[in-house]
Design an enzyme around this catalytic site. Structure first.
Site, PDB file in Angstrom:
ATOM      1  N   GLU A   1      -3.182 -18.437 -24.726  1.00 49.57           N
ATOM      2  CA  GLU A   1      -3.361 -17.219 -25.536  1.00 49.57           C
ATOM      3  C   GLU A   1      -2.385 -16.134 -25.110  1.00 49.57           C
ATOM      4  O   GLU A   1      -2.206 -15.883 -23.917  1.00 49.57           O
ATOM      5  CB  GLU A   1      -4.805 -16.731 -25.347  1.00 49.57           C
ATOM      6  CG  GLU A   1      -5.417 -16.165 -26.588  1.00 49.57           C
ATOM      7  CD  GLU A   1      -5.595 -17.209 -27.694  1.00 49.57           C
ATOM      8  OE1 GLU A   1      -4.702 -17.299 -28.566  1.00 49.57           O
ATOM      9  OE2 GLU A   1      -6.608 -17.915 -27.684  1.00 49.57           O
TER      10      GLU A   1
ATOM     11  N   SER B   1      -5.158 -14.896 -41.983  1.00 48.84           N
ATOM     12  CA  SER B   1      -4.026 -14.168 -42.560  1.00 48.84           C
ATOM     13  C   SER B   1      -2.762 -15.029 -42.555  1.00 48.84           C
ATOM     14  O   SER B   1      -2.036 -15.057 -43.549  1.00 48.84           O
ATOM     15  CB  SER B   1      -3.807 -12.838 -41.838  1.00 48.84           C
ATOM     16  OG  SER B   1      -3.765 -13.038 -40.455  1.00 48.84           O
TER      17      SER B   1
ATOM     18  N   ASP C   1       0.336 -19.952 -34.963  1.00 46.03           N
ATOM     19  CA  ASP C   1      -0.564 -20.126 -36.110  1.00 46.03           C
ATOM     20  C   ASP C   1       0.097 -20.947 -37.204  1.00 46.03           C
ATOM     21  O   ASP C   1      -0.492 -21.863 -37.767  1.00 46.03           O
ATOM     22  CB  ASP C   1      -0.974 -18.762 -36.673  1.00 46.03           C
ATOM     23  CG  ASP C   1      -1.569 -17.868 -35.604  1.00 46.03           C
ATOM     24  OD1 ASP C   1      -1.903 -18.390 -34.518  1.00 46.03           O
ATOM     25  OD2 ASP C   1      -1.678 -16.659 -35.837  1.00 46.03           O
TER      26      ASP C   1
ATOM     27  N   ALA D   1     -11.242 -13.031 -37.882  1.00 47.37           N
ATOM     28  CA  ALA D   1     -12.105 -13.702 -36.919  1.00 47.37           C
ATOM     29  C   ALA D   1     -11.306 -14.404 -35.836  1.00 47.37           C
ATOM     30  O   ALA D   1     -11.875 -15.052 -34.968  1.00 47.37           O
ATOM     31  CB  ALA D   1     -12.981 -14.715 -37.643  1.00 47.37           C
ATOM     32  N   GLY D   2      -9.992 -14.298 -35.883  1.00 44.94           N
ATOM     33  CA  GLY D   2      -9.185 -15.024 -34.896  1.00 44.94           C
ATOM     34  C   GLY D   2      -8.994 -16.474 -35.291  1.00 44.94           C
ATOM     35  O   GLY D   2      -8.606 -17.300 -34.478  1.00 44.94           O
TER      36      GLY D   2
ATOM     37  N   TYR E   1      -2.010  -5.277 -29.655  1.00 50.94           N
ATOM     38  CA  TYR E   1      -1.355  -6.592 -29.576  1.00 50.94           C
ATOM     39  C   TYR E   1       0.117  -6.420 -29.190  1.00 50.94           C
ATOM     40  O   TYR E   1       0.614  -7.036 -28.256  1.00 50.94           O
ATOM     41  CB  TYR E   1      -1.495  -7.286 -30.938  1.00 50.94           C
ATOM     42  CG  TYR E   1      -0.855  -8.653 -31.009  1.00 50.94           C
ATOM     43  CD1 TYR E   1      -1.606  -9.795 -30.788  1.00 50.94           C
ATOM     44  CD2 TYR E   1       0.503  -8.803 -31.302  1.00 50.94           C
ATOM     45  CE1 TYR E   1      -1.028 -11.064 -30.864  1.00 50.94           C
ATOM     46  CE2 TYR E   1       1.092 -10.052 -31.371  1.00 50.94           C
ATOM     47  CZ  TYR E   1       0.312 -11.176 -31.163  1.00 50.94           C
ATOM     48  OH  TYR E   1       0.890 -12.420 -31.227  1.00 50.94           O
TER      49      TYR E   1
END
Ligand code: GLA
Length: 372
Positions: A15, A110, A153, A105-106, A205
């Protein structure tokens, strides 16, 4: 009407390190954004959402500028701008979007939307883009929305394989599927705190990204891959977010390697403990957790998880909890009793998601995926 389906993803470990070009280990999940579309010769992009988000329409031109901050139209514009820059502006689309992927929500809803719209525009214009070409334009395209994210992602939702986690490397780009043992299970649990990527989360972020990069620069290193002894190196940095970010990034990179190896040899105890160590580092060093996420991780461990951690950017959103498949019902009911029972707004099908490793959007397509 043609259609495109792009799944969400859950990051198992790794992460806040993809944007430092370090390997990560996510998987695509069985929830997706589906877009039905047809080409529009007039160059307009008109997208209707089946949910409460309404309709957005704009003309696809070169040099698009963002819509109002926080508006979902920005993901449509980002996709159009990214495709237009590489292949030129073409036919627009008339599209409708539906999703069973919870937003903010992670779980990468998006990025899934951005990827889906880009794939629709490409298909509407008869362009067969490779995985590598898509990875060239999509992560940067998202910066149009304001978050300077990495490529995790997009790679995960494009190139994941059924039943596998994806070990994604960025330099050079590669995706290695690693089979998940049949008796391993992952549960995604929402903290009920919303983490809106385009909202206040953005600055937090981006600050983590900057802190990690400037630490590296102060140490005179060109890449985190040159870091062999993080603790010794960290002593050369002043105490604060920069030093702590450095320590998180360098140790998380090592945990990803160890977790991939543990997954390959089916070592559940080791895999679980690496997940929990990752959470502690995200909480104490990178400081991207929050009280709700910490409590939810604790509740998962009290309910029999072998490891649990926040997943995604943090500051709210979800955790991922790991257990044996046979323990899944006990883990779910434990979380309901220990966490959700006293919290309003809990909807089981939106907030407790069994994550089955699913194929990415390019799986089964003839487009080369860059899988190694
Ligand atoms: C967001 C970004 C990803 C990654 C994660 C944190 O989800 O989109 O690229 O940086 O945060 O690991």
């Amino acid at each position: 009407m043609d259609s495109v389906s792009v799944p969400g993803r859950v990051n198992l470990i790794g992460e806040h390190i993809d944007y430092h070009s370090l390997a990560v280990l996510p998987m695509a999940i069985g929830r997706a954004i589906r877009v039905c579309f047809r080409a529009r010769p007039d160059g307009a992009i008109r997208v209707a959402s089946a949910g409460a988000y309404g309709v957005r329409e704009f003309q696809w031109t070169a040099g698009l500028t963002p819509a109002a901050a926080g508006d979902w139209e920005n993901y449509l514009r980002a996709a159009a701008e990214a495709v237009g820059r590489k292949w030129g502006v073409g036919a627009g689309i008339e599209a409708s979007v539906e999703s069973d992927l919870p937003s903010a929500a992670g779980l990468s809803s998006s990025s899934a939307l951005l990827v889906a719209i880009a794939l629709c525009l490409l298909r509407a214009n008869g362009i067969a883009a490779s995985f590598e070409e898509l990875m060239e334009i999509l992560p940067d395209g998202e910066q149009f929305v304001g978050t300077r994210g990495g490529g995790m992602d997009h790679a995960a939702v494009l190139a994941s394989r059924q039943g596998c986690a994806s070990l994604i490397e960025f330099d050079p780009l590669s995706v290695r599927p690693i089979a998940i043992p049949a008796d391993w299970a992952f549960l995604v649990a929402h903290s009920l705190e919303h983490a809106e990527k385009s909202g206040g989360l953005r600055a937090e972020y981006n600050a983590r990204r900057t802190a990690g990069a400037s630490a590296l620069e102060k140490l005179g290193l060109g890449s985190y891959r040159k870091v062999d002894n993080p603790l010794a190196l960290a002593r050369r940095l002043d105490a604060g977010l920069e030093r702590d970010s450095f320590l998180h990034v360098a140790t998380e990179a090592r945990r990803v390697r160890e977790a991939a190896a543990a997954l390959e040899r089916g070592d559940a105890a080791q895999f679980g403990s690496l997940l929990s160590d990752s959470h502690a580092s995200l909480r104490d060093r990178l400081r991207v957790s929050c009280a709700a996420l910490d409590r939810l991780v604790e509740a998962a461990m009290e309910s029999g998880a072998m490891g649990a951690r926040l997943t995604g950017a943090g500051f709210g959103g979800c955790i991922v909890a790991f257990c044996r498949t046979a323990e899944l019902p006990a883990l779910e009911s434990g979380l309901i009793t220990r966490y959700y029972q006293d919290r309003p707004g809990f909807v089981r099908e939106d907030h407790l998601i069994r994550a089955d490793a699913s194929p990415g959007a390019l799986a089964g397509s003839s487009v080369p995926t860059g899988l190694s």
